[in-house]
Motif scaffolding. Sequence first.
Motif, mmCIF file in Angstrom:
data_model
loop_
_atom_site.group_PDB
_atom_site.id
_atom_site.type_symbol
_atom_site.label_atom_id
_atom_site.label_comp_id
_atom_site.label_asym_id
_atom_site.label_seq_id
_atom_site.Cartn_x
_atom_site.Cartn_y
_atom_site.Cartn_z
ATOM 1 N N ARG A 213 0.851 -1.180 0.000
ATOM 2 C CA ARG A 213 0.000 0.000 0.000
ATOM 3 C C ARG A 213 0.891 1.235 0.000
ATOM 4 N N VAL A 214 0.339 2.355 -0.405
ATOM 5 C CA VAL A 214 1.108 3.598 -0.397
ATOM 6 C C VAL A 214 1.329 4.038 1.051
ATOM 7 N N ILE A 215 2.570 4.123 1.451
ATOM 8 C CA ILE A 215 2.910 4.524 2.815
ATOM 9 C C ILE A 215 3.228 6.012 2.875
ATOM 10 N N VAL A 216 3.921 6.491 1.866
ATOM 11 C CA VAL A 216 4.295 7.905 1.802
ATOM 12 C C VAL A 216 3.773 8.476 0.480
ATOM 13 N N PRO A 217 2.639 9.175 0.500
ATOM 14 C CA PRO A 217 2.100 9.777 -0.740
ATOM 15 C C PRO A 217 2.945 10.973 -1.155
ATOM 16 N N PHE A 218 4.085 10.679 -1.728
ATOM 17 C CA PHE A 218 5.145 11.657 -1.988
ATOM 18 C C PHE A 218 4.642 12.893 -2.739
ATOM 19 N N TYR A 219 3.924 12.678 -3.819
ATOM 20 C CA TYR A 219 3.521 13.802 -4.672
ATOM 21 C C TYR A 219 2.413 14.632 -4.026
ATOM 22 N N LYS A 220 1.532 13.981 -3.318
ATOM 23 C CA LYS A 220 0.479 14.721 -2.623
ATOM 24 C C LYS A 220 1.076 15.597 -1.522
ATOM 25 N N ILE A 221 2.024 15.048 -0.784
ATOM 26 C CA ILE A 221 2.703 15.821 0.265
ATOM 27 C C ILE A 221 3.400 17.031 -0.344
ATOM 28 N N ALA A 222 4.109 16.798 -1.447
ATOM 29 C CA ALA A 222 4.836 17.891 -2.091
ATOM 30 C C ALA A 222 3.880 18.976 -2.584
ATOM 31 N N ASP A 223 2.785 18.572 -3.225
ATOM 32 C CA ASP A 223 1.818 19.555 -3.724
ATOM 33 C C ASP A 223 1.237 20.395 -2.586
ATOM 34 N N ASN A 224 0.915 19.729 -1.478
ATOM 35 C CA ASN A 224 0.344 20.449 -0.329
ATOM 36 C C ASN A 224 1.328 21.475 0.237
ATOM 37 N N ILE A 225 2.595 21.091 0.320
ATOM 38 C CA ILE A 225 3.615 22.002 0.845
ATOM 39 C C ILE A 225 3.784 23.203 -0.081
#
Length: 247
Positions: A213-225
């Motif tokens: 499963r996705v543990i670290v939603p890398f791109y979503k985190i980056a977009d939010n920041i």
Amino acid sequence: MFKLDARTDIAELSKALRTLGQKQLPFALALMATRLAVLVRKGELSVLRERLDRPTSTTMNSLYTKAAKKGSPEARTFFKDSWTSGVPADTYLQQVVKGGRRPHKRFEKALIAKGVMAPGQYAIPAPSSLNQFGNVPRGLIMKILSGLGAAETVSGVQANATGSKRSKRKGNADKYFAGDVDGAQGIWERRKTAFGDAVRPVFIFSESEPGYRVIVPFYKIADNIVQANRAKEFASAMDQALATAKR
């Protein structure tokens, strides 16, 4: 890899041109992109540290930021995609970031090539094979491959157990074997105990393809920041561009 393009919308661009002029604008945009990329790296590391099970220092130090330049207003935050040896973070963290099915690892490909494991099987490590970080040590992997005669498939050198005295002293060929024990297929280790000879599993072969499963939603985190900090960093970059402009 997360790419952060500093090119902005018409309203922001018009404001920046009026305030800074064409000469200082590229500097301000590159500075904004770089600062946002640094914030993305900091945020991603925080989530990695929180959600990964005992991440190694190698994993935590594998996330890099590439600064934007005046002529190329694109900053990047990315996992290192090459090591001098071993599997790079960009490869082994893909399942953590994207989820999905796990492809065969090099270790498994070597076992399949040697005929030790079927092409549709996967090698699942026994708990006793894992180190303090939850990984199988590379040294153990090489001992197993050497003992099973599959080492050169991975290392590119002759590292298999032979009949030489030196190889026999290591004992890998006698210690590890592949087979069926009590109905379970896998790789086993022969051990001597106070109660006599025994075996314990090192890897168990599974017919099921491991999934993540996705543990670290890398791109979503980056977009939010980026969304949360873009306006502030844009204004700050403009201020610095004005302060450093040549009169």
